[in-house]
Scaffold this motif. Structure first.
Motif, PDB file in Angstrom:
ATOM      1  N   THR A 101     -13.293  -1.576   0.338  1.00  0.00           N
ATOM      2  CA  THR A 101     -12.454  -1.873   1.497  1.00  0.00           C
ATOM      3  C   THR A 101     -12.714  -3.304   1.938  1.00  0.00           C
ATOM      4  OG1 THR A 101     -14.114  -1.219   3.130  1.00  0.00           O
ATOM      5  CG2 THR A 101     -12.646   0.535   2.286  1.00  0.00           C
ATOM      6  N   LEU A 134      -2.219   4.014  -5.195  1.00  0.00           N
ATOM      7  CA  LEU A 134      -1.767   3.141  -4.115  1.00  0.00           C
ATOM      8  C   LEU A 134      -0.819   2.086  -4.672  1.00  0.00           C
ATOM      9  CD1 LEU A 134      -5.299   2.569  -2.581  1.00  0.00           C
ATOM     10  CD2 LEU A 134      -3.506   3.990  -1.606  1.00  0.00           C
ATOM     11  N   THR A 137       0.419  -3.939  -4.123  1.00  0.00           N
ATOM     12  CA  THR A 137       1.093  -5.014  -3.401  1.00  0.00           C
ATOM     13  C   THR A 137       0.047  -5.905  -2.765  1.00  0.00           C
ATOM     14  OG1 THR A 137       1.162  -3.787  -1.325  1.00  0.00           O
ATOM     15  CG2 THR A 137       3.028  -3.473  -2.848  1.00  0.00           C
ATOM     16  N   VAL A 140      -1.727  -4.146   0.167  1.00  0.00           N
ATOM     17  CA  VAL A 140      -2.719  -3.107  -0.159  1.00  0.00           C
ATOM     18  C   VAL A 140      -3.872  -3.690  -0.964  1.00  0.00           C
ATOM     19  CG1 VAL A 140      -3.082  -0.916  -1.371  1.00  0.00           C
ATOM     20  CG2 VAL A 140      -0.999  -1.273  -0.048  1.00  0.00           C
ATOM     21  N   VAL A 141      -3.576  -4.618  -1.861  1.00  0.00           N
ATOM     22  CA  VAL A 141      -4.607  -5.261  -2.686  1.00  0.00           C
ATOM     23  C   VAL A 141      -4.570  -6.762  -2.378  1.00  0.00           C
ATOM     24  CG1 VAL A 141      -5.521  -5.573  -5.023  1.00  0.00           C
ATOM     25  CG2 VAL A 141      -4.173  -3.525  -4.484  1.00  0.00           C
ATOM     26  N   ILE A 153      -9.253  -3.359  -1.246  1.00  0.00           N
ATOM     27  CA  ILE A 153      -8.152  -2.461  -0.933  1.00  0.00           C
ATOM     28  C   ILE A 153      -8.052  -2.320   0.580  1.00  0.00           C
ATOM     29  CG2 ILE A 153      -7.236  -0.116  -1.206  1.00  0.00           C
ATOM     30  CD1 ILE A 153      -7.427  -1.614  -3.862  1.00  0.00           C
ATOM     31  N   GLU A 154      -6.857  -2.552   1.114  1.00  0.00           N
ATOM     32  CA  GLU A 154      -6.592  -2.343   2.539  1.00  0.00           C
ATOM     33  C   GLU A 154      -5.971  -0.952   2.690  1.00  0.00           C
ATOM     34  OE1 GLU A 154      -7.075  -4.055   5.347  1.00  0.00           O
ATOM     35  OE2 GLU A 154      -7.977  -5.801   4.394  1.00  0.00           O
ATOM     36  N   LEU A 155      -6.717  -0.017   3.212  1.00  0.00           N
ATOM     37  CA  LEU A 155      -6.202   1.333   3.440  1.00  0.00           C
ATOM     38  C   LEU A 155      -5.467   1.398   4.770  1.00  0.00           C
ATOM     39  CD1 LEU A 155      -9.237   3.492   2.283  1.00  0.00           C
ATOM     40  CD2 LEU A 155      -7.105   3.073   1.067  1.00  0.00           C
ATOM     41  N   PRO A 156      -4.404   2.182   4.833  1.00  0.00           N
ATOM     42  CA  PRO A 156      -3.702   2.322   6.113  1.00  0.00           C
ATOM     43  C   PRO A 156      -4.599   3.036   7.125  1.00  0.00           C
ATOM     44  CG  PRO A 156      -2.800   3.823   4.484  1.00  0.00           C
ATOM     45  CD  PRO A 156      -3.793   2.954   3.770  1.00  0.00           C
ATOM     46  N   ILE A 170      -3.331   9.715   0.313  1.00  0.00           N
ATOM     47  CA  ILE A 170      -3.897   8.867  -0.743  1.00  0.00           C
ATOM     48  C   ILE A 170      -4.882   9.634  -1.579  1.00  0.00           C
ATOM     49  CG2 ILE A 170      -3.532   6.666   0.357  1.00  0.00           C
ATOM     50  CD1 ILE A 170      -6.371   6.864   1.439  1.00  0.00           C
TER      51      ILE A 170
END
Length: 170
Positions: A101, A134, A137, A140-141, A153-156, A170
């Motif tokens: 993350t 995922l 993009t 997200v990455v 990785i950017e998780l929502p 996910i």
């Protein structure tokens, strides 16, 4: 490099979806192989069509032969690909990297990059539990660090207004 699609016409041509910056470049790499290396195919002729190429493969002369190739994925040895510039990479370079993350918390390991037609998908296998699929993009990455061996990785934080992370999809 490419995936063979349905037969095109009666003389052995196939629809060919390429994963190269220039679709017609598949003709310049020489023989392409199946993932296991058991079969080789040489693109002898290719022309652009809507979203794919129509290609002739050496040794494939009938519609029936072409139909048997539907879905076959074609590869090339990594050392035959052009060198990448700084901050560029091939999808294959990401396989095996750690996924973390933005707070540097481990998520797992990158095990595949897929494209099912609607864009690239990154697949991450956590130490335990189901793999995560995922969208690949920039949102997200946001960063890839090949030298450091990781992708960020950017998780929502929240999906559909629900604070329950188990419903994140996910």
């Amino acid at each position: 490099m490419a995936r063979i699609g349905a037969a095109h016409g009666v003389r052995g041509a196939v629809k060919l979806w390429t994963f190269t910056e220039d679709p017609l470049a598949v003709k310049t790499y020489g023989p392409l192989t199946t993932k296991d290396g058991a079969r080789q195919f040489e693109v002898t002729h290719a022309r652009e069509a809507k979203g794919h190429l129509v290609a002739t493969l050496k040794g494939i002369a009938t519609r029936e032969e072409a139909e048997r190739l539907n879905g076959v994925e074609l590869y090339i040895a990594r050392d035959k690909l052009p060198a990448t510039d700084e901050n560029e990479y091939y999808h294959a370079d990401l396989i095996g990297l750690a996924a973390v993350t933005s707070a540097n918390e481990p998520l797992g390991q990158v095990i595949a990059i897929h494209n099912f037609g609607a864009g690239d998908i990154i697949e991450i296998a956590p130490a335990q539990g189901a793999t995560m699929l995922l969208p690949f993009t920039n949102a997200v990455v946001p960063s890839v660090d090949l030298k450091g061996g990781r992708v960020v990785i950017e998780l929502p934080d929240e999906v559909d207004g629900d604070d329950d992370p188990s419903s994140a999809g996910i």
